[in-house]
Design a protein around this motif. Sequence first.
Motif, PDB file in Angstrom:
ATOM      1  N   GLY A   1       0.804  -1.216   0.000  1.00  0.00           N
ATOM      2  CA  GLY A   1       0.000   0.000   0.000  1.00  0.00           C
ATOM      3  C   GLY A   1       0.832   1.258   0.000  1.00  0.00           C
ATOM      4  N   TYR A   2       2.085   1.150  -0.457  1.00  0.00           N
ATOM      5  CA  TYR A   2       3.004   2.278  -0.400  1.00  0.00           C
ATOM      6  C   TYR A   2       2.584   3.436  -1.307  1.00  0.00           C
ATOM      7  CZ  TYR A   2       7.076   5.181  -1.021  1.00  0.00           C
ATOM      8  OH  TYR A   2       7.900   6.263  -1.083  1.00  0.00           O
ATOM      9  N   GLU A   3       2.804   4.644  -0.825  1.00  0.00           N
ATOM     10  CA  GLU A   3       2.697   5.869  -1.621  1.00  0.00           C
ATOM     11  C   GLU A   3       3.875   6.766  -1.289  1.00  0.00           C
ATOM     12  OE1 GLU A   3      -1.197   7.930  -2.562  1.00  0.00           O
ATOM     13  OE2 GLU A   3      -1.727   6.875  -0.727  1.00  0.00           O
ATOM     14  N   PRO A   4       4.348   7.568  -2.232  1.00  0.00           N
ATOM     15  CA  PRO A   4       5.451   8.488  -1.937  1.00  0.00           C
ATOM     16  C   PRO A   4       5.050   9.482  -0.858  1.00  0.00           C
ATOM     17  CG  PRO A   4       4.429   9.009  -4.049  1.00  0.00           C
ATOM     18  CD  PRO A   4       3.888   7.690  -3.625  1.00  0.00           C
ATOM     19  N   GLY A   5       5.962   9.712   0.060  1.00  0.00           N
ATOM     20  CA  GLY A   5       5.715  10.653   1.139  1.00  0.00           C
ATOM     21  C   GLY A   5       5.150  10.027   2.394  1.00  0.00           C
ATOM     22  N   VAL A   6       4.769   8.749   2.331  1.00  0.00           N
ATOM     23  CA  VAL A   6       4.212   8.086   3.506  1.00  0.00           C
ATOM     24  C   VAL A   6       5.334   7.810   4.503  1.00  0.00           C
ATOM     25  CG1 VAL A   6       3.136   5.968   4.344  1.00  0.00           C
ATOM     26  CG2 VAL A   6       2.309   7.041   2.264  1.00  0.00           C
ATOM     27  N   THR A   7       5.105   8.179   5.748  1.00  0.00           N
ATOM     28  CA  THR A   7       6.119   7.971   6.782  1.00  0.00           C
ATOM     29  C   THR A   7       5.598   7.202   7.987  1.00  0.00           C
ATOM     30  OG1 THR A   7       5.602  10.126   7.791  1.00  0.00           O
ATOM     31  CG2 THR A   7       7.373  10.069   6.152  1.00  0.00           C
ATOM     32  N   ARG A   8       4.290   6.945   8.040  1.00  0.00           N
ATOM     33  CA  ARG A   8       3.711   6.240   9.193  1.00  0.00           C
ATOM     34  C   ARG A   8       2.781   5.135   8.708  1.00  0.00           C
ATOM     35  NH1 ARG A   8       0.211   9.272  12.835  1.00  0.00           N
ATOM     36  NH2 ARG A   8      -0.876   9.763  10.897  1.00  0.00           N
ATOM     37  N   ALA A   9       2.759   4.057   9.477  1.00  0.00           N
ATOM     38  CA  ALA A   9       1.851   2.969   9.135  1.00  0.00           C
ATOM     39  C   ALA A   9       0.405   3.442   9.122  1.00  0.00           C
ATOM     40  CB  ALA A   9       2.020   1.824  10.131  1.00  0.00           C
ATOM     41  N   ALA A  10       0.070   4.378  10.016  1.00  0.00           N
ATOM     42  CA  ALA A  10      -1.307   4.865  10.108  1.00  0.00           C
ATOM     43  C   ALA A  10      -1.752   5.585   8.834  1.00  0.00           C
ATOM     44  CB  ALA A  10      -1.459   5.798  11.305  1.00  0.00           C
ATOM     45  N   ASP A  11      -0.801   6.026   8.015  1.00  0.00           N
ATOM     46  CA  ASP A  11      -1.150   6.740   6.795  1.00  0.00           C
ATOM     47  C   ASP A  11      -1.307   5.823   5.588  1.00  0.00           C
ATOM     48  OD1 ASP A  11      -1.176   9.215   8.028  1.00  0.00           O
ATOM     49  OD2 ASP A  11       0.976   9.494   7.783  1.00  0.00           O
ATOM     50  N   ILE A  12      -0.989   4.553   5.766  1.00  0.00           N
ATOM     51  CA  ILE A  12      -1.153   3.601   4.667  1.00  0.00           C
ATOM     52  C   ILE A  12      -2.623   3.233   4.523  1.00  0.00           C
ATOM     53  CG2 ILE A  12      -0.852   1.156   4.124  1.00  0.00           C
ATOM     54  CD1 ILE A  12       2.000   1.367   4.540  1.00  0.00           C
ATOM     55  N   TYR A  13      -3.111   3.274   3.303  1.00  0.00           N
ATOM     56  CA  TYR A  13      -4.474   2.822   3.023  1.00  0.00           C
ATOM     57  C   TYR A  13      -4.497   2.344   1.586  1.00  0.00           C
ATOM     58  CZ  TYR A  13      -9.548   2.531   3.302  1.00  0.00           C
ATOM     59  OH  TYR A  13     -10.846   2.063   3.327  1.00  0.00           O
ATOM     60  N   GLY A  14      -4.005   1.128   1.391  1.00  0.00           N
ATOM     61  CA  GLY A  14      -3.894   0.575   0.057  1.00  0.00           C
ATOM     62  C   GLY A  14      -5.071  -0.303  -0.317  1.00  0.00           C
ATOM     63  N   TYR A  15      -4.883  -1.098  -1.332  1.00  0.00           N
ATOM     64  CA  TYR A  15      -6.001  -1.947  -1.774  1.00  0.00           C
ATOM     65  C   TYR A  15      -6.356  -2.985  -0.725  1.00  0.00           C
ATOM     66  CZ  TYR A  15      -3.355  -6.215  -2.926  1.00  0.00           C
ATOM     67  OH  TYR A  15      -2.606  -7.355  -2.851  1.00  0.00           O
ATOM     68  N   ALA A  16      -5.341  -3.540  -0.037  1.00  0.00           N
ATOM     69  CA  ALA A  16      -5.605  -4.583   0.961  1.00  0.00           C
ATOM     70  C   ALA A  16      -6.407  -4.028   2.133  1.00  0.00           C
ATOM     71  CB  ALA A  16      -4.301  -5.192   1.449  1.00  0.00           C
ATOM     72  N   ASP A  17      -6.096  -2.802   2.544  1.00  0.00           N
ATOM     73  CA  ASP A  17      -6.842  -2.172   3.632  1.00  0.00           C
ATOM     74  C   ASP A  17      -8.299  -1.952   3.239  1.00  0.00           C
ATOM     75  OD1 ASP A  17      -4.430  -1.508   5.426  1.00  0.00           O
ATOM     76  OD2 ASP A  17      -3.891  -0.617   3.509  1.00  0.00           O
ATOM     77  N   ARG A  18      -8.513  -1.607   2.004  1.00  0.00           N
ATOM     78  CA  ARG A  18      -9.882  -1.405   1.530  1.00  0.00           C
ATOM     79  C   ARG A  18     -10.662  -2.724   1.515  1.00  0.00           C
ATOM     80  NH1 ARG A  18      -7.120   3.020  -0.644  1.00  0.00           N
ATOM     81  NH2 ARG A  18      -8.456   4.817  -1.137  1.00  0.00           N
ATOM     82  N   LEU A  19      -9.996  -3.803   1.112  1.00  0.00           N
ATOM     83  CA  LEU A  19     -10.647  -5.111   1.167  1.00  0.00           C
ATOM     84  C   LEU A  19     -10.978  -5.480   2.605  1.00  0.00           C
ATOM     85  CD1 LEU A  19      -8.492  -7.125  -1.405  1.00  0.00           C
ATOM     86  CD2 LEU A  19     -10.727  -6.064  -1.792  1.00  0.00           C
TER      87      LEU A  19
END
Length: 436
Positions: A56-74
């Motif tokens: 679920g990586y995006e550029p600029g992400v520095t915290r796990a709490a800011d990750i919201y990728g496809y798996a999180d949506r599922l």
Amino acid sequence: MSIHHGRRPAAILLGIAIGVLPAATAASAADTAQQTAAAAHDEFRIVALGDSISLGYEPGVTRAADIYGYADRLYVNALLGGRARLDNYGALGLQSAGLTKLLEGATTGTKLTADELQDYSAYAADAKAQADSVAARAPEIRDSLADADLVTLSIGGNDFAALVRGLTGEANGDALSAFEAAFDDKLNIYAEQLQANLRTLHTLAPQARIEVADQYSPVSKIAGDTMYKALNAAIDKLSARLDDIQTKLAAEGVQVDVAHVGSVFRGQEVLYSHFSPLFGIIDIHPTQAGYEQIARAFAAPIWPAYTEIAPSDKAANPAPAVYIKGKLLATANKPQLKSNTTFLALSDVAAATGAELKWDNKTKTAVFKQNGREVKLTIGAKTILVNGVARTLNVPAYLQKVGKENKTYVPLAAITEGLDYQVAYQAKLHTAFINS
């Protein structure tokens, strides 16, 4: 195609990096412990494997709490239907050969290092550290897969990365011919490795639905028609090969779904990926809009209606939005947040859970009963009784003025956990999901 430039985006990654994503990706340690305790209940278990797209990586992400990728949506869509668990083993920079090694470690229950998966010498230190943390959890992957209901896989972008970088550097006739020939050779190797990895996944996760994504190109037409056509022709060729693999494996009794994300991204590259050379951005990872599209592609065979949850406005509502048994809590009694604990009015908790509630006005004590469990708490008390056993409260129940009335507000998680509910918090959405 989703080419992962491992040298570049990883350097800003992580506070995510080391060991924070073995289970629910954006969940707290307490949430993970709750999910483990909920193992006796029916729950939909998702395992995400592969590269940084699965992470679920995006550029600029520095915290796990800011990750919201496809798996999180599922995971969120699963939570809307009941208890769920997400184990995310996405590893930055992972290639198909590295996935093979990771699954070998899972099969034998052997802890590994990133260097035992593949050559990480060209990657930034924090990317390697994150991959190290995933490799070390290979025995956990085996256990996760054994209980999985859904396994999702994103792999291959890093296999083709060097080829695409070469093409984008010089897209003349000779470069295109060299790219096409080299791509075909690489595709044959990739297809062979993918088939083997999917067979291994079927062995390790015999009850799971297995889904693999094809690749997308982040390059829009602004880069030139020649390059655009060449890259998308390669995407089409790869996607067709995945369809062939699906058919071949089905004949062997190995059921695999292909999530076709390449066609979804086509024509929407500027919206769905961060890649923008005109502005000096060469990161190819999906945007939030892109991750939503990938999630929808993975969700299509499972949920007839995919649900995208809008983030709760944390500034306007410090307390998170709350879904109880898949329904958004709607009440005139505004939820409150005290010392990072969400409080709801007593009657709202009872109504949403369906628990029996008795109130002793003399002692200011509430008793909830449901499915043979009893939770008892008193206004101002620093403990709560769960089936007669005392548990400490960070913040006790209290009276809150709502309009002209005084309402009793109680700690939501303490009550629902006491009644044996799962409480899962998604930080990116500022939303809690509570399921029996």
